[in-house]
Structures are given as C-alpha cells and as structure tokens.
Design a protein around this motif. Structure first.
Motif, PDB file in Angstrom:
ATOM      1  N   LEU A  21       0.806  -1.215   0.000  1.00  0.00           N
ATOM      2  CA  LEU A  21       0.000   0.000   0.000  1.00  0.00           C
ATOM      3  C   LEU A  21       0.842   1.270   0.000  1.00  0.00           C
ATOM      4  CD1 LEU A  21      -3.016  -0.863   2.322  1.00  0.00           C
ATOM      5  CD2 LEU A  21      -2.763  -1.142  -0.136  1.00  0.00           C
ATOM      6  N   VAL A  22       1.983   1.246   0.654  1.00  0.00           N
ATOM      7  CA  VAL A  22       2.820   2.449   0.654  1.00  0.00           C
ATOM      8  C   VAL A  22       3.352   2.710  -0.755  1.00  0.00           C
ATOM      9  CG1 VAL A  22       5.065   1.403   1.199  1.00  0.00           C
ATOM     10  CG2 VAL A  22       4.566   3.705   1.991  1.00  0.00           C
ATOM     11  N   GLY A  23       3.617   1.641  -1.502  1.00  0.00           N
ATOM     12  CA  GLY A  23       4.033   1.809  -2.887  1.00  0.00           C
ATOM     13  C   GLY A  23       2.937   2.433  -3.737  1.00  0.00           C
ATOM     14  N   ILE A  24       1.688   1.978  -3.522  1.00  0.00           N
ATOM     15  CA  ILE A  24       0.554   2.533  -4.263  1.00  0.00           C
ATOM     16  C   ILE A  24       0.361   4.011  -3.936  1.00  0.00           C
ATOM     17  CG2 ILE A  24      -1.960   2.413  -4.541  1.00  0.00           C
ATOM     18  CD1 ILE A  24      -1.768  -0.585  -4.122  1.00  0.00           C
ATOM     19  N   LYS A  25       0.500   4.371  -2.682  1.00  0.00           N
ATOM     20  CA  LYS A  25       0.283   5.766  -2.275  1.00  0.00           C
ATOM     21  C   LYS A  25       1.349   6.701  -2.839  1.00  0.00           C
ATOM     22  CE  LYS A  25      -2.370   4.816   1.913  1.00  0.00           C
ATOM     23  NZ  LYS A  25      -2.482   5.000   3.366  1.00  0.00           N
ATOM     24  N   PHE A  26       2.600   6.253  -2.875  1.00  0.00           N
ATOM     25  CA  PHE A  26       3.627   7.109  -3.450  1.00  0.00           C
ATOM     26  C   PHE A  26       3.450   7.244  -4.967  1.00  0.00           C
ATOM     27  CE2 PHE A  26       6.082   6.879   0.511  1.00  0.00           C
ATOM     28  CZ  PHE A  26       6.568   8.174   0.557  1.00  0.00           C
ATOM     29  N   TYR A  27       2.928   6.186  -5.590  1.00  0.00           N
ATOM     30  CA  TYR A  27       2.612   6.296  -7.005  1.00  0.00           C
ATOM     31  C   TYR A  27       1.489   7.314  -7.220  1.00  0.00           C
ATOM     32  CZ  TYR A  27       1.044   5.005 -11.690  1.00  0.00           C
ATOM     33  OH  TYR A  27       0.670   5.042 -13.017  1.00  0.00           O
ATOM     34  N   ALA A  28       0.505   7.305  -6.300  1.00  0.00           N
ATOM     35  CA  ALA A  28      -0.581   8.289  -6.376  1.00  0.00           C
ATOM     36  C   ALA A  28      -0.040   9.705  -6.191  1.00  0.00           C
ATOM     37  CB  ALA A  28      -1.642   7.985  -5.318  1.00  0.00           C
ATOM     38  N   TYR A  29       0.952   9.862  -5.337  1.00  0.00           N
ATOM     39  CA  TYR A  29       1.545  11.204  -5.146  1.00  0.00           C
ATOM     40  C   TYR A  29       2.279  11.667  -6.409  1.00  0.00           C
ATOM     41  CZ  TYR A  29       4.910  14.751  -3.814  1.00  0.00           C
ATOM     42  OH  TYR A  29       5.673  15.887  -3.783  1.00  0.00           O
ATOM     43  N   LEU A  30       2.995  10.748  -7.069  1.00  0.00           N
ATOM     44  CA  LEU A  30       3.701  11.106  -8.293  1.00  0.00           C
ATOM     45  C   LEU A  30       2.730  11.562  -9.376  1.00  0.00           C
ATOM     46  CD1 LEU A  30       6.399   8.277  -8.457  1.00  0.00           C
ATOM     47  CD2 LEU A  30       6.730  10.668  -7.794  1.00  0.00           C
ATOM     48  N   LEU A  31       1.519  10.983  -9.354  1.00  0.00           N
ATOM     49  CA  LEU A  31       0.510  11.371 -10.339  1.00  0.00           C
ATOM     50  C   LEU A  31      -0.129  12.716 -10.008  1.00  0.00           C
ATOM     51  CD1 LEU A  31      -1.365   7.982 -10.979  1.00  0.00           C
ATOM     52  CD2 LEU A  31       0.249   9.131 -12.511  1.00  0.00           C
ATOM     53  N   THR A  32      -0.362  12.965  -8.719  1.00  0.00           N
ATOM     54  CA  THR A  32      -1.165  14.127  -8.319  1.00  0.00           C
ATOM     55  C   THR A  32      -0.354  15.302  -7.804  1.00  0.00           C
ATOM     56  OG1 THR A  32      -1.408  13.282  -6.056  1.00  0.00           O
ATOM     57  CG2 THR A  32      -3.069  12.590  -7.679  1.00  0.00           C
ATOM     58  N   ARG A  33       0.831  15.033  -7.241  1.00  0.00           N
ATOM     59  CA  ARG A  33       1.618  16.072  -6.558  1.00  0.00           C
ATOM     60  C   ARG A  33       0.797  16.753  -5.461  1.00  0.00           C
ATOM     61  NH1 ARG A  33       6.816  14.839  -7.570  1.00  0.00           N
ATOM     62  NH2 ARG A  33       7.007  14.258  -9.767  1.00  0.00           N
ATOM     63  N   SER A  34      -0.051  15.952  -4.809  1.00  0.00           N
ATOM     64  CA  SER A  34      -0.932  16.475  -3.761  1.00  0.00           C
ATOM     65  C   SER A  34      -0.243  16.404  -2.406  1.00  0.00           C
ATOM     66  CB  SER A  34      -2.232  15.659  -3.725  1.00  0.00           C
ATOM     67  OG  SER A  34      -2.933  15.864  -2.523  1.00  0.00           O
ATOM     68  N   GLN A  35      -0.342  17.491  -1.633  1.00  0.00           N
ATOM     69  CA  GLN A  35       0.247  17.518  -0.301  1.00  0.00           C
ATOM     70  C   GLN A  35      -0.466  16.542   0.624  1.00  0.00           C
ATOM     71  OE1 GLN A  35       2.980  19.198   0.545  1.00  0.00           O
ATOM     72  NE2 GLN A  35       2.952  18.415   2.654  1.00  0.00           N
ATOM     73  N   ALA A  36      -1.790  16.428   0.483  1.00  0.00           N
ATOM     74  CA  ALA A  36      -2.546  15.493   1.316  1.00  0.00           C
ATOM     75  C   ALA A  36      -2.156  14.053   1.021  1.00  0.00           C
ATOM     76  CB  ALA A  36      -4.045  15.695   1.092  1.00  0.00           C
ATOM     77  N   VAL A  37      -1.975  13.728  -0.261  1.00  0.00           N
ATOM     78  CA  VAL A  37      -1.565  12.371  -0.637  1.00  0.00           C
ATOM     79  C   VAL A  37      -0.160  12.088  -0.133  1.00  0.00           C
ATOM     80  CG1 VAL A  37      -1.090  10.831  -2.582  1.00  0.00           C
ATOM     81  CG2 VAL A  37      -3.075  12.355  -2.654  1.00  0.00           C
ATOM     82  N   LEU A  38       0.745  13.069  -0.228  1.00  0.00           N
ATOM     83  CA  LEU A  38       2.098  12.891   0.297  1.00  0.00           C
ATOM     84  C   LEU A  38       2.063  12.658   1.800  1.00  0.00           C
ATOM     85  CD1 LEU A  38       5.156  12.933  -0.019  1.00  0.00           C
ATOM     86  CD2 LEU A  38       5.087  15.422   0.247  1.00  0.00           C
ATOM     87  N   THR A  39       1.215  13.399   2.494  1.00  0.00           N
ATOM     88  CA  THR A  39       1.064  13.208   3.936  1.00  0.00           C
ATOM     89  C   THR A  39       0.622  11.786   4.253  1.00  0.00           C
ATOM     90  OG1 THR A  39       0.510  15.533   4.301  1.00  0.00           O
ATOM     91  CG2 THR A  39      -0.230  13.972   5.962  1.00  0.00           C
ATOM     92  N   ASP A  40      -0.364  11.316   3.505  1.00  0.00           N
ATOM     93  CA  ASP A  40      -0.866   9.960   3.708  1.00  0.00           C
ATOM     94  C   ASP A  40       0.214   8.923   3.421  1.00  0.00           C
ATOM     95  OD1 ASP A  40      -2.756   8.087   4.357  1.00  0.00           O
ATOM     96  OD2 ASP A  40      -3.647   8.025   2.358  1.00  0.00           O
ATOM     97  N   ALA A  41       1.003   9.145   2.366  1.00  0.00           N
ATOM     98  CA  ALA A  41       2.065   8.202   2.010  1.00  0.00           C
ATOM     99  C   ALA A  41       3.172   8.178   3.060  1.00  0.00           C
ATOM    100  CB  ALA A  41       2.642   8.569   0.637  1.00  0.00           C
ATOM    101  N   LEU A  42       3.536   9.357   3.565  1.00  0.00           N
ATOM    102  CA  LEU A  42       4.573   9.412   4.603  1.00  0.00           C
ATOM    103  C   LEU A  42       4.115   8.693   5.869  1.00  0.00           C
ATOM    104  CD1 LEU A  42       5.806  13.107   4.212  1.00  0.00           C
ATOM    105  CD2 LEU A  42       7.029  11.027   3.569  1.00  0.00           C
ATOM    106  N   GLU A  43       2.838   8.876   6.223  1.00  0.00           N
ATOM    107  CA  GLU A  43       2.306   8.198   7.407  1.00  0.00           C
ATOM    108  C   GLU A  43       2.305   6.688   7.198  1.00  0.00           C
ATOM    109  OE1 GLU A  43      -0.246   6.586  10.400  1.00  0.00           O
ATOM    110  OE2 GLU A  43      -0.777   6.597   8.282  1.00  0.00           O
ATOM    111  N   SER A  44       2.132   6.252   5.939  1.00  0.00           N
ATOM    112  CA  SER A  44       2.102   4.821   5.654  1.00  0.00           C
ATOM    113  C   SER A  44       3.487   4.184   5.756  1.00  0.00           C
ATOM    114  CB  SER A  44       1.531   4.579   4.253  1.00  0.00           C
ATOM    115  OG  SER A  44       0.167   4.942   4.194  1.00  0.00           O
TER     116      SER A  44
END
Length: 336
Positions: A21-44
């Motif tokens: 799941l952490v891999g999926i979330k960082f991939y989502a951040y690369l797509l969106t460049r969203s601060q909220a998504v990055l926060t979620d990925a870092l927490e993961s």
C-alpha cells in the motif's frame, strides 16, 4: 489456544499489506503532486516500520519463560506499541509543519481523479486488514496485533480525508483544500500517536486494567465458597497474552495444610477457566481467620464460632484491591 505461529502469520500479513500500500500511495503522489496524498504516504511508511517491529515483538512474546525473564517476554508488545506511537507522533509533527508551508504556498494538484481511485482502494484494504488484526488481537490478548490494527484504522481515516480533499479540489479548483486536509491530518496523527504512547507507558508501568480486575473479582464472587471468608490485596497484571494474578484469601484457621492447599487450587482453577489466554499465573496467599470475621463468615458447622453470622460482604473493586481484611460497619465502629 492461539498458537504463536498463527500470531506470526497475522503480523506478516500486516507487514506485506503495508509494503504494497505504501508503494501505491507514493505512485498516487507522483501522479497528483498532492500535499494530502504525500502526507498519507509518509504516514504509511510508519506502517511498514511498525508492522515489522510488531512482527518481531510477537515472536519475542511467544518465547517461553527463562532464567532472565521469569514472567515471560510478553511486555515486549507494550514496547512495540510505544515504538509505533512515538514514530506516529514524530511523523505527525513533521506532517503538520509541511502542511503549514503548503497552506502558505499552495500549488496545483494534478490528475486528482487517479489519486482518489488509488487512495480509495488502499483505504478499503486497510479497513479490512485492520479489522482482522484488531479482532484477532482482542480475542487472544495480543496488544501488538491490536495496536497494529488500530494503526491501519488510523491510516484508512487519513486516506479518506485525502480523498475528500482531492474531491473538493476537483469541484472548486482550489488547492487550499489539499493543504488544509494535510494540516488536519497532521493534528489527527499527533493526537493518536500520543494515545498509543500513553497506552504503552501504562502497560510498561503495570498500570492496573480495571476491566480485567473486575472480571477476576466477578469470577471469584460467582464461585464463592464458604471457606473463602475474605479476599483482599488483589492484583492483576498482564504480560502480553499472559495474566498474572495474586491475592490474599482468609480461610478457617483450623484447616490443615492439605485442606488449605485444596481450596487455593480451586480458586486458581476457577480463574484459569474464565480467561482465554496463553497462561494464567496465580499466587494465592492464605490468611488464617480471626474471631472478628465470624459475623460475615457462613462456614457451616464451624467448631470455633464465637459470633453469629450477620451478613456476607460482597467483593467489589473498592474493597478487594486494598491490603486489609474486610469488616462490617458495626465491627469497624466497635474497633475504633
């Protein structure tokens, strides 16, 4: 009985799911460049580290007692929760700081639809796995599994907030919602990290679990025997999946050593049958009765009774944990 290999498999499940799941979330951040998504990925990322530590703590907790650890290794699970809570607390502080910066300097969020889809998938997986871990941990008294499962719940909530932030960005085209969601998640993560750390300290400091103490008292009261005149100085401690209970029980002073031993054995068996844990270690100290106990002792055909039976004193949380024998109100007044 919940075997250590099965606990290890649950811990391994948590670790594998966290890595994916952490891999999926960082991939989502690369797509969106969203601060909220990055926060979620870092927490993961914390999920991965803590799941690994929880897996190791479960292995250690399953080891038998030895010369250096006469009460077993169960307390390592509280250390696991503390380690997890400290990491979450640290991540929350970092995320909060980053969110404030993003709020002051918002940037455009790219492809939020893809981000929402990927995050929604990870949220569902975390909810399911978290439910499985918490249920297994509570059923079999593994605080490490419960803590790991609750962390996955926390992660799923963070993910849903990130999804909501992306949805607001889509409809309003305002990136401030993205940074605002990250700020909220930072505060949320800090609070929950503190709670986990507090629970760890409580366990390591042998803070009494009131609900477990009440269960032990209820079991003794339900199977109360005439020879058990009084129970006091009751202490209940948890060591991972093991339970340690010790108390003082007042019995007729004319009992032989064999009779006293048999009564102590009955007490231990009643308590062990009630709790579904790996092991219940119980120490019962037998006290001889005095004539002052006659008024609340209903031992049939007692050969040394000096006072008639008046009433039975119910065993409660308030009176069984005290290191003093129970007396009726009239006796306390008379002795003062």
């Amino acid at each position: 009985m919940f075997s250590p290999p099965l606990k290890t498999r649950y811990g391994l499940l948590s670790l594998v799911v966290s890595v994916i799941l952490v891999g999926i979330k960082f991939y989502a951040y690369l797509l969106t460049r969203s601060q909220a998504v990055l926060t979620d990925a870092l927490e993961s990322i914390i999920n991965v580290v803590t799941s690994g530590f929880a897996l190791y703590s479960i292995y250690l907790a399953s080891l038998p007692k030895d010369e250096n650890h006469p009460y077993g290794h169960g307390k390592i699970e509280y250390l696991s929760i503390g380690f997890e809570g400290a990491l979450i607390l640290s991540a929350g502080v970092f995320i909060f700081r980053s969110a404030v910066t993003a709020l002051m300097h918002p940037h455009t969020v790219e492809r939020p639809d893809w981000g929402m889809g990927l995050l929604a998938f990870t949220a569902v997986v975390n909810l399911v796995v978290g439910f499985v871990l918490v249920r297994a941990g509570r059923r079999h008294n593994s605080v490490a599994l419960v803590g790991d499962g609750q962390h996955l719940y926390l992660d799923s909530v963070s993910t849903l907030v990130s999804c909501l932030a992306l949805l607001l960005v889509v409809f309003t085209n305002n990136p401030v919602y993205d940074a605002g969601a990250a700020l909220f998640l930072g505060v949320f993560i800090v609070v929950n990290g503190y709670r986990m750390l507090r629970r760890s300290v409580s366990g390591l400091m042998d803070e009494s679990d009131v609900s477990t103490v009440q269960q032990v008292i209820g079991e003794l009261q339900a199977h109360r025997q005439p020879a058990w005149i009084d129970v006091h100085n009751l202490r209940v401690l948890r060591y991972g999946a093991d339970l340690h209970v010790d108390c003082h029980v007042t019995m007729p002073y004319y009992f032989t050593l064999e009779e006293t031993h048999n009564q102590v054995h009955r007490i231990e068996e009643f308590v062990r049958e009630h709790f579904e844990v790996v092991e219940v270690e119980m120490f019962v100290h037998a006290d001889p009765c005095t004539y002052a106990a006659c008024s609340h002792c209903h031992m049939p055909e007692c050969p040394v009774r000096q006072h008639p039976f008046a009433q039975e004193i119910p065993w409660t949380l308030a009176n069984t944990v005290k290191n003093e024998r129970h007396l009726l109100v009239s006796e306390e007044v008379g002795s003062s």
